[in-house]
Structures are given as C-alpha cells and as structure tokens.
Scaffold this motif. Sequence first.
Motif, PDB file in Angstrom:
ATOM      1  N   VAL A   1       0.068  -1.638   0.320  1.00 27.02           N
ATOM      2  CA  VAL A   1       0.196  -0.317  -0.463  1.00 27.02           C
ATOM      3  C   VAL A   1       1.221   0.972  -0.020  1.00 27.02           C
ATOM      4  O   VAL A   1       0.498   2.155  -0.912  1.00 27.02           O
ATOM      5  N   GLU A   2       2.014   1.401   0.449  1.00 26.89           N
ATOM      6  CA  GLU A   2       3.378   1.746   0.708  1.00 26.89           C
ATOM      7  C   GLU A   2       3.872   2.467  -0.702  1.00 26.89           C
ATOM      8  O   GLU A   2       3.916   3.654  -1.557  1.00 26.89           O
ATOM      9  N   SER A   3       3.912   1.919  -1.200  1.00 27.68           N
ATOM     10  CA  SER A   3       4.845   1.873  -2.208  1.00 27.68           C
ATOM     11  C   SER A   3       3.678   2.149  -4.026  1.00 27.68           C
ATOM     12  O   SER A   3       3.844   2.770  -4.368  1.00 27.68           O
ATOM     13  N   ALA A   4       1.914   1.709  -3.580  1.00 25.54           N
ATOM     14  CA  ALA A   4       1.829   2.300  -4.739  1.00 25.54           C
ATOM     15  C   ALA A   4       1.081   3.800  -4.332  1.00 25.54           C
ATOM     16  O   ALA A   4       0.824   4.162  -5.300  1.00 25.54           O
TER      17      ALA A   4
ATOM     18  N   GLY B   1      -1.982   6.117   4.424  1.00 24.76           N
ATOM     19  CA  GLY B   1      -2.529   7.523   4.115  1.00 24.76           C
ATOM     20  C   GLY B   1      -3.802   8.377   4.815  1.00 24.76           C
ATOM     21  O   GLY B   1      -3.576   7.492   5.754  1.00 24.76           O
ATOM     22  N   PRO B   2      -3.875   9.419   4.528  1.00 24.86           N
ATOM     23  CA  PRO B   2      -4.811  10.195   5.394  1.00 24.86           C
ATOM     24  C   PRO B   2      -6.495  10.005   6.045  1.00 24.86           C
ATOM     25  O   PRO B   2      -6.986  10.302   6.579  1.00 24.86           O
ATOM     26  N   ILE B   3      -6.595   9.143   4.407  1.00 22.36           N
ATOM     27  CA  ILE B   3      -8.152   9.675   4.738  1.00 22.36           C
ATOM     28  C   ILE B   3      -9.179   7.725   5.319  1.00 22.36           C
ATOM     29  O   ILE B   3      -8.866   6.977   5.593  1.00 22.36           O
ATOM     30  N   PRO B   4      -9.822   8.069   6.036  1.00 21.35           N
ATOM     31  CA  PRO B   4     -10.121   7.917   7.612  1.00 21.35           C
ATOM     32  C   PRO B   4     -11.474   5.715   6.439  1.00 21.35           C
ATOM     33  O   PRO B   4     -11.740   6.584   5.655  1.00 21.35           O
ATOM     34  N   LEU B   5     -10.449   4.768   7.012  1.00 19.81           N
ATOM     35  CA  LEU B   5     -11.334   3.889   6.163  1.00 19.81           C
ATOM     36  C   LEU B   5     -13.010   4.293   5.910  1.00 19.81           C
ATOM     37  O   LEU B   5     -13.663   3.881   5.097  1.00 19.81           O
ATOM     38  N   GLY B   6     -14.004   4.307   6.953  1.00 14.73           N
ATOM     39  CA  GLY B   6     -15.091   4.118   7.292  1.00 14.73           C
ATOM     40  C   GLY B   6     -15.805   3.252   7.388  1.00 14.73           C
ATOM     41  O   GLY B   6     -14.990   2.786   8.630  1.00 14.73           O
TER      42      GLY B   6
ATOM     43  N   CYS C   1       2.574   5.646  -7.627  1.00 16.53           N
ATOM     44  CA  CYS C   1       1.168   6.376  -8.139  1.00 16.53           C
ATOM     45  C   CYS C   1       0.973   8.243  -7.863  1.00 16.53           C
ATOM     46  O   CYS C   1       0.198   7.714  -8.826  1.00 16.53           O
ATOM     47  N   GLY C   2       1.535   8.368  -7.134  1.00 11.00           N
ATOM     48  CA  GLY C   2       1.024   9.518  -6.628  1.00 11.00           C
ATOM     49  C   GLY C   2      -0.069   9.396  -5.756  1.00 11.00           C
ATOM     50  O   GLY C   2      -1.259  10.748  -6.563  1.00 11.00           O
ATOM     51  N   ILE C   3      -0.451   8.495  -5.783  1.00 17.29           N
ATOM     52  CA  ILE C   3      -2.153   8.758  -4.800  1.00 17.29           C
ATOM     53  C   ILE C   3      -1.741   8.736  -3.205  1.00 17.29           C
ATOM     54  O   ILE C   3      -1.250   8.896  -3.023  1.00 17.29           O
ATOM     55  N   ASP C   4      -3.159   9.811  -3.090  1.00 18.96           N
ATOM     56  CA  ASP C   4      -3.223  10.466  -1.078  1.00 18.96           C
ATOM     57  C   ASP C   4      -3.322   8.844  -0.131  1.00 18.96           C
ATOM     58  O   ASP C   4      -2.936   9.389   1.199  1.00 18.96           O
ATOM     59  N   ASP C   5      -4.038   8.160  -0.695  1.00 22.02           N
ATOM     60  CA  ASP C   5      -4.176   7.249   0.296  1.00 22.02           C
ATOM     61  C   ASP C   5      -4.805   5.825  -0.760  1.00 22.02           C
ATOM     62  O   ASP C   5      -5.257   5.997  -1.913  1.00 22.02           O
ATOM     63  N   VAL C   6      -3.837   5.011  -0.018  1.00 19.12           N
ATOM     64  CA  VAL C   6      -4.760   3.171  -0.603  1.00 19.12           C
ATOM     65  C   VAL C   6      -4.708   2.305   0.403  1.00 19.12           C
ATOM     66  O   VAL C   6      -4.279   2.661   1.565  1.00 19.12           O
TER      67      VAL C   6
ATOM     68  N   GLY D   1     -10.031 -10.275  -2.890  1.00 18.86           N
ATOM     69  CA  GLY D   1      -9.154  -9.285  -1.816  1.00 18.86           C
ATOM     70  C   GLY D   1      -9.452  -7.192  -2.867  1.00 18.86           C
ATOM     71  O   GLY D   1      -9.749  -8.228  -3.904  1.00 18.86           O
ATOM     72  N   SER D   2      -9.041  -6.960  -2.568  1.00 19.65           N
ATOM     73  CA  SER D   2      -9.044  -5.587  -3.350  1.00 19.65           C
ATOM     74  C   SER D   2      -8.133  -4.574  -2.527  1.00 19.65           C
ATOM     75  O   SER D   2      -7.333  -4.680  -1.507  1.00 19.65           O
ATOM     76  N   LEU D   3      -7.557  -3.740  -3.293  1.00 19.34           N
ATOM     77  CA  LEU D   3      -6.630  -3.165  -3.463  1.00 19.34           C
ATOM     78  C   LEU D   3      -7.165  -1.834  -3.625  1.00 19.34           C
ATOM     79  O   LEU D   3      -7.497  -0.961  -5.002  1.00 19.34           O
ATOM     80  N   ASN D   4      -7.443  -0.594  -3.009  1.00 18.99           N
ATOM     81  CA  ASN D   4      -8.550   0.624  -3.477  1.00 18.99           C
ATOM     82  C   ASN D   4      -7.805   1.646  -3.418  1.00 18.99           C
ATOM     83  O   ASN D   4      -6.420   2.510  -2.009  1.00 18.99           O
ATOM     84  N   ALA D   5      -7.519   2.538  -4.020  1.00 15.53           N
ATOM     85  CA  ALA D   5      -6.856   4.153  -4.301  1.00 15.53           C
ATOM     86  C   ALA D   5      -7.672   4.787  -4.040  1.00 15.53           C
ATOM     87  O   ALA D   5      -8.589   5.413  -4.581  1.00 15.53           O
TER      88      ALA D   5
END
Length: 227
Positions: free
Chosen positions: A81-84, A110-115, A88-93, A171-175
């Motif tokens: 998740v950190e490398s992605a 990343g800084p976005i709460p998972l919800g 990729c220049g993503i805010d949150d993964v 599973g899933s990898l989410n950006a």
Amino acid sequence: MAKNKIKKDRLQSDSKRKPGGPKPKSRSSSSTASYAALKKRFDAQAGELREALEHQKATAEVLGIISHSPTDIQPVLDAIVESAARVCGIDDVHLRLREANFMIPRAHFGPIPLGRGEISIDEPEQRWLSGHGALHIPDLHAQNEFPAIGAAGIFRTYLGAPLRLQGNLIGSLNARRTEVRPFTAAQIMLLETFANQAVIAIENVRLFQELQARTQELARSVGELRR
C-alpha cells in the motif's frame, strides 16, 4: 528603347508582389524549431524512463519483502500500500481481504479514514470487481451506480483493483484521491500489478504454512515409529 522596356518589366513585376506577404523562414529559425521539438521529445522519453525505473524499483522492493517474509503477510501488505501510494502519486491506498462474506481492511497508507470496517461481498463495487476487474470512478459525485463508495464525501476519485486467486475474488487494493483527478491507464495497470503481488505473497504464506504443517506431521509420525 530596350532600356525603357526592361525598366517597365521590372515595374510590372514589382507591382505583382503582395506587400507584407510571408517572408521565407530563415535557416536559423528552422534549426531552433527542430532543436525545441527534439528537446521536447527527449524530455518526454527521459520522463517515461524515470517512471519505468521507479516502477521497477518499487516492484523489486515488494518482491524482496515477500522473499524475506515467508510466514508473515502483514509486512508485505504494508509495503504494497505504501509503494502503490508513492509510485502512483495517490493520496490514500488501502487493502482489504475477504473473510467469510465480508471484505476486511488489512493494510492502510494515507490520511483518509477507512470509514466502513466491513464491506459485504454483495455490495455493487464488490460484484463489479469480481465480475469485471478494476473499477475506476473519476468523479464519485457524477455517478450513482456505487452509492456506498465515498458516501461521506471525503474523497472524489476512486480506483479499485481485485485480488484474485484461482479465479476467486479474495480481496481488493483501493486507491482514493481527495480531488477529482482520474487515474491514467499506466497507473491503473500499476495498481493491478501491486494487487497481483499481494496475491503472490498471500499464496506464498499459505504454501509455506502448509509445508510446515506437513513437515511437523511427518516428524511426529517418524517419532512414533521409533518408539
């Protein structure tokens, strides 16, 4: 008389020329344009090369962690998740794995709460990932097919890549991005590559644990035969 005729012909020739017409380009300006075009092409190729090298470096780092963590999946998932996010220049993964009928968060960068902690496999986005593959939503406010994604309004652009093992969604990898900034085709492919690496790591751990269990069982059997 001949001189007068020559002079008259010159006057007629000059009168046919359009005043202020385009002047032929000089050799200097043509060379400058060619150099600028060549430099632009070189800069673009250099940028693509740097990006490709960065992608290879990130992939190698994750594969290295996989090889050094045969029994512990968590360091690998954290690295993915950190490398992605970085490459990729993503805010949150974040990465989710399936447990029974739910997708559970297992790694987050990343800084976005998972919800939502648990997501049912019957949710529309999970069915899409299972049946169609990657899910890219450039602007969450401009769609209503997947209402649960981004319902809190914290992020605007979403990309999900499925984790598949033997054809099954595990599973899933989410950006996620806080602004409307669609992902490029190269970034989508790269996130799918990271998702595939997660599957490799998960399967390696399973096989290693299975091998350990068989070895221990064999050792017990041999010990009982020696008694």
